[in-house]
Design a protein around this motif. Structure first.
Motif, short mmCIF file in Angstrom:
data_model
loop_
_atom_site.label_atom_id
_atom_site.label_comp_id
_atom_site.label_asym_id
_atom_site.label_seq_id
_atom_site.Cartn_x
_atom_site.Cartn_y
_atom_site.Cartn_z
N HIS A 159 0.87 -1.09 0.10
CA HIS A 159 0.06 0.06 0.03
C HIS A 159 0.87 1.12 0.20
O HIS A 159 2.01 1.19 0.43
CB HIS A 159 -0.96 -0.11 1.21
N VAL A 160 0.23 2.42 -0.54
CA VAL A 160 0.84 3.68 -0.29
C VAL A 160 0.90 4.36 1.05
O VAL A 160 -0.32 4.58 1.56
CB VAL A 160 0.26 4.59 -1.59
N LEU A 161 1.88 4.45 1.72
CA LEU A 161 1.75 5.24 2.98
C LEU A 161 1.65 6.69 2.81
O LEU A 161 2.42 7.35 1.95
CB LEU A 161 3.03 4.90 4.19
N LYS A 162 1.58 7.45 3.74
CA LYS A 162 1.39 9.06 3.81
C LYS A 162 2.95 9.46 3.67
O LYS A 162 3.23 10.34 3.05
CB LYS A 162 0.93 9.38 5.29
N THR A 189 -8.37 4.98 -2.60
CA THR A 189 -7.95 5.65 -1.69
C THR A 189 -8.46 5.27 -0.14
O THR A 189 -9.49 4.97 0.02
CB THR A 189 -8.32 7.10 -1.94
N ALA A 190 -7.62 5.22 0.74
CA ALA A 190 -7.98 4.92 2.11
C ALA A 190 -8.30 6.17 2.88
O ALA A 190 -9.24 5.92 3.78
CB ALA A 190 -6.75 4.25 2.89
N ARG A 191 -8.29 7.31 2.51
CA ARG A 191 -8.51 8.66 3.05
C ARG A 191 -8.89 9.70 1.90
O ARG A 191 -8.27 9.48 0.78
CB ARG A 191 -7.45 9.20 3.81
N SER A 192 -9.50 10.79 2.09
CA SER A 192 -9.94 11.75 1.34
C SER A 192 -8.53 12.69 1.08
O SER A 192 -7.79 12.62 2.02
CB SER A 192 -11.02 12.44 1.77
N ARG A 220 -4.00 15.15 4.89
CA ARG A 220 -3.11 16.15 5.62
C ARG A 220 -3.03 15.98 6.97
O ARG A 220 -2.00 16.64 7.54
CB ARG A 220 -3.83 17.42 5.34
N ALA A 221 -3.94 15.31 7.80
CA ALA A 221 -3.68 14.93 9.13
C ALA A 221 -3.26 13.64 9.55
O ALA A 221 -3.01 13.29 10.55
CB ALA A 221 -5.17 15.24 9.71
N ASP A 259 0.46 5.77 8.00
CA ASP A 259 -0.79 5.55 7.99
C ASP A 259 -1.03 5.40 6.32
O ASP A 259 -0.27 5.96 5.67
CB ASP A 259 -1.75 6.73 7.99
N ILE A 260 -1.95 4.54 6.10
CA ILE A 260 -2.29 4.15 4.56
C ILE A 260 -2.83 5.05 3.85
O ILE A 260 -4.04 5.58 4.46
CB ILE A 260 -2.75 2.75 4.48
#
Length: 198
Positions: A130-133, A164-167, A172-173, A178-179
Protein backbone atom coordinates in the motif's frame (compact mmCIF):
# COMPACT_ATOMS: atom_id res chain seq x y z
CA UNK A 1 -17.11 -35.70 -48.50
CA UNK A 2 -18.91 -37.10 -45.46
CA UNK A 3 -15.89 -39.29 -44.65
CA UNK A 4 -13.62 -36.27 -44.08
CA UNK A 5 -12.64 -36.17 -40.37
CA UNK A 6 -12.35 -32.38 -40.14
CA UNK A 7 -14.66 -29.62 -41.37
CA UNK A 8 -13.05 -26.34 -40.14
CA UNK A 9 -15.54 -23.98 -41.75
CA UNK A 10 -18.44 -25.43 -39.78
CA UNK A 11 -16.45 -25.41 -36.54
CA UNK A 12 -15.64 -21.69 -36.71
CA UNK A 13 -19.25 -20.85 -37.53
CA UNK A 14 -20.95 -22.92 -34.84
CA UNK A 15 -18.43 -22.14 -32.07
CA UNK A 16 -17.58 -18.42 -32.13
CA UNK A 17 -14.24 -17.47 -30.60
CA UNK A 18 -15.76 -15.01 -28.14
CA UNK A 19 -18.98 -13.18 -27.42
CA UNK A 20 -20.30 -9.74 -26.46
CA UNK A 21 -20.89 -9.12 -22.76
CA UNK A 22 -24.41 -9.64 -21.46
CA UNK A 23 -26.30 -6.66 -20.07
CA UNK A 24 -25.47 -7.73 -16.50
CA UNK A 25 -21.79 -8.31 -17.33
CA UNK A 26 -21.57 -4.94 -19.05
CA UNK A 27 -23.07 -3.22 -16.02
CA UNK A 28 -20.63 -4.92 -13.65
CA UNK A 29 -17.65 -4.21 -15.90
CA UNK A 30 -18.52 -0.57 -16.59
CA UNK A 31 -19.24 0.05 -12.90
CA UNK A 32 -15.71 -1.10 -12.10
CA UNK A 33 -14.17 0.98 -14.91
CA UNK A 34 -16.15 4.08 -13.91
CA UNK A 35 -14.54 4.02 -10.46
CA UNK A 36 -11.34 5.07 -12.18
CA UNK A 37 -12.30 6.95 -15.33
CA UNK A 38 -15.97 7.90 -14.84
CA UNK A 39 -17.80 8.82 -18.04
CA UNK A 40 -14.51 8.78 -19.94
CA UNK A 41 -15.36 5.16 -20.79
CA UNK A 42 -16.91 6.60 -23.96
CA UNK A 43 -13.44 7.57 -25.23
CA UNK A 44 -12.38 3.92 -25.16
CA UNK A 45 -15.25 2.91 -27.44
CA UNK A 46 -15.83 5.90 -29.73
CA UNK A 47 -12.24 6.40 -30.82
CA UNK A 48 -11.11 8.66 -33.64
CA UNK A 49 -8.90 6.03 -35.26
CA UNK A 50 -11.36 3.12 -35.29
CA UNK A 51 -14.29 1.88 -33.16
CA UNK A 52 -13.24 -0.51 -30.40
CA UNK A 53 -15.23 -3.15 -28.54
CA UNK A 54 -15.11 -5.29 -25.43
CA UNK A 55 -15.54 -9.04 -25.76
CA UNK A 56 -15.68 -11.91 -23.27
CA UNK A 57 -13.51 -14.99 -23.74
CA UNK A 58 -12.91 -17.58 -21.01
CA UNK A 59 -14.17 -15.24 -18.26
CA UNK A 60 -11.78 -12.50 -19.37
CA UNK A 61 -12.74 -9.18 -20.97
CA UNK A 62 -10.66 -8.16 -23.96
CA UNK A 63 -10.48 -4.76 -25.64
CA UNK A 64 -9.83 -4.62 -29.38
CA UNK A 65 -10.51 -2.82 -32.63
CA UNK A 66 -13.35 -4.00 -34.82
CA UNK A 67 -10.77 -4.98 -37.45
CA UNK A 68 -9.01 -7.28 -34.99
CA UNK A 69 -12.36 -8.66 -33.85
CA UNK A 70 -13.29 -9.68 -37.40
CA UNK A 71 -9.97 -11.52 -37.78
CA UNK A 72 -10.30 -13.22 -34.39
CA UNK A 73 -13.77 -14.54 -35.15
CA UNK A 74 -12.23 -16.92 -37.69
CA UNK A 75 -10.19 -18.68 -35.00
CA UNK A 76 -11.49 -21.76 -33.22
CA UNK A 77 -12.47 -21.13 -29.61
CA UNK A 78 -10.10 -23.76 -28.23
CA UNK A 79 -7.20 -22.33 -30.26
CA UNK A 80 -7.69 -18.69 -29.21
CA UNK A 81 -5.72 -17.87 -26.06
CA UNK A 82 -5.84 -14.08 -26.08
CA UNK A 83 -6.74 -11.22 -28.41
CA UNK A 84 -6.38 -7.48 -27.99
CA UNK A 85 -5.79 -6.18 -24.45
CA UNK A 86 -7.05 -8.07 -21.42
CA UNK A 87 -8.81 -5.62 -19.07
CA UNK A 88 -9.52 -8.18 -16.38
CA UNK A 89 -11.49 -11.23 -15.36
CA UNK A 90 -14.86 -12.23 -13.96
CA UNK A 91 -14.56 -14.53 -10.95
CA UNK A 92 -16.18 -17.91 -11.76
CA UNK A 93 -18.36 -18.18 -8.64
CA UNK A 94 -19.40 -14.64 -7.67
CA UNK A 95 -19.11 -13.09 -11.16
CA UNK A 96 -17.37 -10.05 -9.71
CA UNK A 97 -14.98 -8.29 -12.05
CA UNK A 98 -11.31 -7.89 -11.18
CA UNK A 99 -9.43 -5.27 -13.14
CA UNK A 100 -5.94 -6.35 -14.24
CA UNK A 101 -2.82 -4.19 -14.50
CA UNK A 102 -2.86 -4.89 -18.26
CA UNK A 103 -5.60 -2.22 -18.49
CA UNK A 104 -3.37 0.44 -16.91
CA UNK A 105 -2.28 2.16 -20.14
CA UNK A 106 -5.95 2.73 -21.00
CA UNK A 107 -6.96 3.91 -17.52
CA UNK A 108 -4.10 6.34 -16.95
CA UNK A 109 -4.94 8.93 -19.66
CA UNK A 110 -8.58 9.16 -18.52
CA UNK A 111 -8.19 8.82 -14.74
CA UNK A 112 -10.35 11.27 -12.79
CA UNK A 113 -8.18 11.06 -9.68
CA UNK A 114 -4.45 10.50 -9.43
CA UNK A 115 -1.80 9.88 -6.80
CA UNK A 116 1.92 10.51 -7.20
CA UNK A 117 4.42 8.66 -5.01
CA UNK A 118 7.88 9.73 -3.92
CA UNK A 119 10.89 7.93 -5.36
CA UNK A 120 11.43 6.27 -1.97
CA UNK A 121 7.95 4.68 -2.13
CA UNK A 122 8.07 3.59 -5.76
CA UNK A 123 9.70 0.16 -5.33
CA UNK A 124 7.54 -0.64 -2.32
CA UNK A 125 4.39 -0.07 -4.36
CA UNK A 126 5.80 -2.16 -7.22
CA UNK A 127 6.20 -5.06 -4.79
CA UNK A 128 2.48 -4.95 -4.00
CA UNK A 129 2.45 -2.75 -0.88
CA UNK A 130 0.00 0.00 0.00
CA UNK A 131 1.00 3.67 -0.34
CA UNK A 132 1.80 5.28 3.03
CA UNK A 133 1.52 8.95 3.92
CA UNK A 134 5.32 9.13 4.12
CA UNK A 135 5.53 8.10 0.45
CA UNK A 136 2.81 10.41 -0.85
CA UNK A 137 4.12 13.19 -3.10
CA UNK A 138 0.75 14.63 -4.17
CA UNK A 139 -2.87 13.73 -4.75
CA UNK A 140 -5.64 15.20 -6.89
CA UNK A 141 -7.57 17.86 -4.99
CA UNK A 142 -10.94 16.81 -3.54
CA UNK A 143 -10.30 13.09 -4.03
CA UNK A 144 -12.97 11.22 -2.02
CA UNK A 145 -12.30 8.33 0.35
CA UNK A 146 -12.44 4.84 -1.24
CA UNK A 147 -12.07 6.39 -4.70
CA UNK A 148 -10.33 4.50 -7.52
CA UNK A 149 -7.04 6.20 -8.37
CA UNK A 150 -4.16 5.65 -10.78
CA UNK A 151 -0.74 5.77 -9.11
CA UNK A 152 2.14 7.55 -10.86
CA UNK A 153 5.79 8.21 -10.06
CA UNK A 154 7.18 11.75 -10.13
CA UNK A 155 8.02 11.37 -13.84
CA UNK A 156 4.29 10.83 -14.54
CA UNK A 157 4.82 7.17 -15.44
CA UNK A 158 1.77 5.10 -14.37
CA UNK A 159 2.77 2.40 -11.87
CA UNK A 160 -0.59 0.85 -11.08
CA UNK A 161 -3.88 1.64 -9.41
CA UNK A 162 -5.70 1.34 -6.13
CA UNK A 163 -8.36 2.82 -3.86
CA UNK A 164 -7.90 5.75 -1.51
CA UNK A 165 -7.95 4.92 2.19
CA UNK A 166 -8.52 8.59 3.00
CA UNK A 167 -9.82 11.69 1.22
CA UNK A 168 -7.47 14.49 0.17
CA UNK A 169 -8.48 16.51 3.22
CA UNK A 170 -7.99 13.59 5.61
CA UNK A 171 -4.52 12.90 4.21
CA UNK A 172 -3.20 16.18 5.58
CA UNK A 173 -3.70 15.03 9.18
CA UNK A 174 -2.34 11.49 8.83
CA UNK A 175 0.74 10.05 10.53
CA UNK A 176 3.65 9.02 8.23
CA UNK A 177 2.88 5.30 8.66
CA UNK A 178 -0.85 5.60 7.87
CA UNK A 179 -2.14 4.09 4.61
CA UNK A 180 -3.18 6.58 1.92
CA UNK A 181 -3.90 4.22 -0.99
CA UNK A 182 -4.86 0.56 -0.83
CA UNK A 183 -2.85 -1.31 -3.45
CA UNK A 184 -4.85 -3.16 -6.12
CA UNK A 185 -2.48 -3.67 -9.06
CA UNK A 186 0.99 -2.62 -10.19
CA UNK A 187 3.28 -3.15 -13.18
CA UNK A 188 5.51 -5.40 -11.08
CA UNK A 189 2.86 -8.07 -11.64
CA UNK A 190 4.19 -8.55 -15.16
CA UNK A 191 7.08 -10.33 -13.46
CA UNK A 192 5.40 -11.69 -10.32
CA UNK A 193 2.18 -13.02 -11.87
CA UNK A 194 2.81 -13.22 -15.58
CA UNK A 195 0.91 -16.47 -16.05
CA UNK A 196 -2.31 -15.12 -14.52
CA UNK A 197 -2.67 -11.82 -16.37
CA UNK A 198 -3.90 -12.88 -19.83
Amino acid sequence: NSSDPVQPTRTSTVHPSMRPLTEEETKTFFTKLSKYIGKNIKYLIDRRDEPHVFRLHRDRVYYMSETLLRKAMHAERKSLLSVGVCFGKFTPKTKEFRLHVTALDYLAPYALYKVWVKASQEMSFLYGNHVLKSGLAKITENTPQYQGVVVFNLQNVPLGFGSTARSTQQCRALAPTDIVVFHQADVGEYLREEGHLV
